[in-house]
Design a protein around this motif. Structure first.
Motif, mmCIF file in Angstrom:
data_model
loop_
_atom_site.group_PDB
_atom_site.id
_atom_site.type_symbol
_atom_site.label_atom_id
_atom_site.label_comp_id
_atom_site.label_asym_id
_atom_site.label_seq_id
_atom_site.Cartn_x
_atom_site.Cartn_y
_atom_site.Cartn_z
ATOM 1 N N ILE A 1 0.849 -1.189 0.000
ATOM 2 C CA ILE A 1 0.000 0.000 0.000
ATOM 3 C C ILE A 1 0.885 1.240 0.000
ATOM 4 O O ILE A 1 1.988 1.242 0.538
ATOM 5 C CB ILE A 1 -0.963 0.044 1.201
ATOM 6 N N ILE A 2 0.378 2.272 -0.657
ATOM 7 C CA ILE A 2 1.021 3.582 -0.656
ATOM 8 C C ILE A 2 -0.078 4.611 -0.477
ATOM 9 O O ILE A 2 -1.064 4.622 -1.216
ATOM 10 C CB ILE A 2 1.792 3.850 -1.968
ATOM 11 N N SER A 3 0.099 5.485 0.498
ATOM 12 C CA SER A 3 -0.888 6.539 0.722
ATOM 13 C C SER A 3 -0.367 7.857 0.165
ATOM 14 O O SER A 3 0.840 8.044 -0.010
ATOM 15 C CB SER A 3 -1.207 6.676 2.209
ATOM 16 N N THR A 4 -1.274 8.755 -0.117
ATOM 17 C CA THR A 4 -0.892 10.066 -0.618
ATOM 18 C C THR A 4 -0.279 10.882 0.520
ATOM 19 O O THR A 4 -0.312 10.472 1.681
ATOM 20 C CB THR A 4 -2.114 10.805 -1.199
ATOM 21 N N ALA A 5 0.278 12.021 0.193
ATOM 22 C CA ALA A 5 0.955 12.852 1.187
ATOM 23 C C ALA A 5 0.007 13.310 2.284
ATOM 24 O O ALA A 5 0.401 13.404 3.446
ATOM 25 C CB ALA A 5 1.610 14.053 0.505
ATOM 26 N N ASP A 6 -1.237 13.577 1.943
ATOM 27 C CA ASP A 6 -2.190 14.023 2.960
ATOM 28 C C ASP A 6 -2.886 12.862 3.672
ATOM 29 O O ASP A 6 -3.613 13.065 4.633
ATOM 30 C CB ASP A 6 -3.234 14.959 2.358
ATOM 31 N N GLY A 7 -2.657 11.636 3.221
ATOM 32 C CA GLY A 7 -3.232 10.470 3.864
ATOM 33 C C GLY A 7 -4.705 10.238 3.574
ATOM 34 O O GLY A 7 -5.310 9.340 4.140
ATOM 35 N N ARG A 8 -5.303 11.000 2.682
ATOM 36 C CA ARG A 8 -6.736 10.876 2.396
ATOM 37 C C ARG A 8 -7.041 9.789 1.369
ATOM 38 O O ARG A 8 -8.152 9.309 1.292
ATOM 39 C CB ARG A 8 -7.300 12.202 1.901
ATOM 40 N N THR A 9 -6.053 9.407 0.568
ATOM 41 C CA THR A 9 -6.245 8.372 -0.449
ATOM 42 C C THR A 9 -5.145 7.328 -0.294
ATOM 43 O O THR A 9 -3.996 7.667 -0.074
ATOM 44 C CB THR A 9 -6.196 8.978 -1.863
ATOM 45 N N VAL A 10 -5.535 6.067 -0.420
ATOM 46 C CA VAL A 10 -4.596 4.956 -0.314
ATOM 47 C C VAL A 10 -4.706 4.135 -1.590
ATOM 48 O O VAL A 10 -5.806 3.779 -2.019
ATOM 49 C CB VAL A 10 -4.913 4.074 0.913
ATOM 50 N N PHE A 11 -3.558 3.852 -2.224
ATOM 51 C CA PHE A 11 -3.505 2.977 -3.391
ATOM 52 C C PHE A 11 -2.922 1.646 -2.950
ATOM 53 O O PHE A 11 -1.962 1.611 -2.179
ATOM 54 C CB PHE A 11 -2.650 3.600 -4.498
ATOM 55 N N LEU A 12 -3.518 0.548 -3.438
ATOM 56 C CA LEU A 12 -3.099 -0.784 -3.030
ATOM 57 C C LEU A 12 -2.695 -1.603 -4.240
ATOM 58 O O LEU A 12 -3.393 -1.590 -5.258
ATOM 59 C CB LEU A 12 -4.254 -1.502 -2.319
#
Length: 150
Positions: free
Chosen positions: A53-64
């Protein structure tokens, strides 16, 4: 009147105390959000195994990154997530800067947008997942998977 002033002062002290500790534990909250994202995605799609998993800088979106070359995306809406399963090649990805990706979904079932990551490596990795370039089944089979004679 004295009680009103005392209550207002206690309320303001509580707000200041809360804000101070909220800033101090932000790295821990990011880890908790990643764990929550894994649980929520597993609840929405129980047959999909998550590899990374990688989340965006603001933590609002997570890509898996999933086990079979697919990708997943989760957007936070308050304390809830919307989960989407993305098939390889079913998305348009473009660069919007060194750490930013512009993502568009042709079927419009999921709202795309511009997502900023912590560094360029994470943005590049997510773009590979979304475009379907990282397909472990194809990489492991060599020429057979591509229809080439061996």
């Amino acid at each position: 009147m004295l009680w009103t002033i005392t209550i207002v002062c206690l309320f303001l002290a509580g707000l200041i105390f809360r804000q101070r500790f909220r800033r101090d534990d932000e790295p821990e909250r990011m880890g908790e959000d990643a764990g929550l994202a894994i649980l929520e995605f597993g609840r929405a799609f129980p047959g999909e195994a998550i590899r990374e998993i990688i989340s965006t800088a603001d933590g609002r979106t997570v890509f898996l990154r999933l086990h079979d070359g697919k990708a997943g995306c989760m957007n936070a809406h308050g304390h809830h997530y919307t989960c989407h399963l993305i098939e390889p090649g079913a998305v348009r990805v473009g660069s919007a800067g060194p750490r930013r990706l512009s993502v568009q979904f042709p079927d419009a079932s999921f709202e795309g947008g511009t997502f900023e990551f912590r560094d360029e490596r994470q943005a590049a990795e997510v773009s590979l997942w979304l475009l379907g370039s990282f397909m472990p089944t194809v990489a492991g089979l060599g020429g057979k998977a591509l229809g080439q004679p061996t």
